[in-house]
Motif scaffolding. Structure first.
Motif, short mmCIF file in Angstrom:
data_model
loop_
_atom_site.label_atom_id
_atom_site.label_comp_id
_atom_site.label_asym_id
_atom_site.label_seq_id
_atom_site.Cartn_x
_atom_site.Cartn_y
_atom_site.Cartn_z
N LEU A 112 8.88 -8.54 -4.72
CA LEU A 112 7.64 -8.63 -6.12
C LEU A 112 7.34 -10.34 -4.47
N GLY A 113 7.72 -10.84 -4.06
CA GLY A 113 6.88 -12.05 -3.67
C GLY A 113 5.90 -11.24 -2.91
N ASN A 114 5.70 -10.20 -2.21
CA ASN A 114 4.43 -9.62 -1.83
C ASN A 114 3.40 -8.96 -2.64
N GLU A 115 4.26 -8.74 -4.03
CA GLU A 115 3.11 -8.54 -4.83
C GLU A 115 2.63 -9.54 -5.73
N PHE A 116 2.83 -11.03 -5.48
CA PHE A 116 2.51 -11.70 -5.59
C PHE A 116 0.97 -12.20 -4.93
N VAL A 117 1.40 -12.27 -3.88
CA VAL A 117 0.38 -12.53 -2.38
C VAL A 117 -0.73 -11.75 -2.62
N THR A 118 -0.55 -10.43 -2.94
CA THR A 118 -1.33 -9.26 -3.30
C THR A 118 -2.03 -9.71 -4.26
N ILE A 119 -1.94 -10.12 -5.58
CA ILE A 119 -2.60 -10.37 -6.23
C ILE A 119 -3.38 -11.58 -6.14
N ILE A 120 -2.76 -12.10 -5.04
CA ILE A 120 -3.85 -13.76 -5.02
C ILE A 120 -5.17 -13.13 -4.48
N LYS A 121 -4.68 -12.24 -4.24
CA LYS A 121 -6.28 -11.77 -2.49
C LYS A 121 -7.06 -10.16 -3.67
N GLU A 122 -5.90 -10.34 -4.55
CA GLU A 122 -6.71 -9.06 -5.86
C GLU A 122 -7.45 -10.16 -6.94
N THR A 123 -7.15 -11.23 -7.10
CA THR A 123 -8.03 -11.87 -8.00
C THR A 123 -9.05 -12.72 -7.22
#
Length: 229
Positions: free
Chosen positions: A160-171
């Motif tokens: 889930l932490g990795n998903e947060f990092v990924t979402i930050i980039k995808e924004t």
């Protein structure tokens, strides 16, 4: 353009526009807000999808599997465009902001990925523990809440932490709709200065600092959880 010139322009742009005019904090604020909404809503949606996908109701299982595969198998930008045009039509609201539409699109995409994270986390728990709990007379609901989920949460938190990092980039894709996040600030500053490379470099550094810091925090949290296990 020499490296020294690029470095000089990077500092000048960063100091003048990002710090001086506050665009940095505005961009970071919108980026983190979008990411936070997507991760929280994605976790809730992902939990529902994961439970539905693991159910014994075959039509529901097929439907949810199809939804997850479509969301995971199509480009994020395409999903954001669909959310931008379709969500206001579904809600009969032409005044719905671009930010809200983008947040919906990001949340749906995150939910699809989180559902697989949650499902794999639950399935990773030894089935023998479930069988032992049922043998002791615990209901399936109690077994899930008291035995399976506490262990599954420890398994899925790093992902889930990795998903947060990924979402930050995808924004960064949200800049297509000019919602105020970091890549939108890049477009604003580039339009003022006509100096793309130093502005991009500044934005890249900010993204790196955000994602690197978050990754380290999640790593620290994960180590503490392992130590307390």
């Amino acid at each position: 353009m020499s490296i020294s010139k690029i470095l000089h322009d990077m500092w000048d742009i960063f100091n003048t526009y990002y710090l001086g005019q506050g665009l940095l904090w505005t961009g970071i604020g919108y980026t983190l807000l979008l990411s936070g909404i997507a991760v929280v809503c994605g976790a809730l949606l992902g939990s529902i999808l994961a439970i539905g996908k693991m159910s014994n109701i075959k039509p529901l299982k097929i439907l949810i599997t199809a939804i997850v595969e479509v969301l995971r198998g199509t480009p994020m930008l395409l999903q954001l465009y669909i959310a931008y045009f379709i969500v206001p039509m579904m809600l009969h609201s032409s005044g719905l902001s671009a930010f809200a539409c983008v947040a919906v699109g990001l949340s749906l995409n995150s939910g699809a990925y989180v559902s697989e994270i949650i499902r794999s986390g639950i399935e990773a728990v030894d089935k023998g523990q479930t069988e032992a709990a049922r043998a002791l007379g615990l209901t399936s609901k109690t077994t899930m809440l008291k035995i399976v989920l506490p262990q599954a949460i420890k398994n899925i938190l790093p992902a889930l932490g990795n998903e947060f990092v990924t979402i930050i980039k995808e924004t960064s894709l949200a800049s297509t709709f000019f919602v105020g996040e970091l890549m939108t600030t890049y477009s604003i500053i580039k339009g003022i200065t006509f100096n793309a490379i130093p502005t991009l470099m500044d934005i890249g550094i900010v993204y790196f600092v955000l994602t690197f810091s978050l990754s380290k925090l999640m790593g620290l949290f994960e180590r503490r959880m392992k130590a307390s296990a």
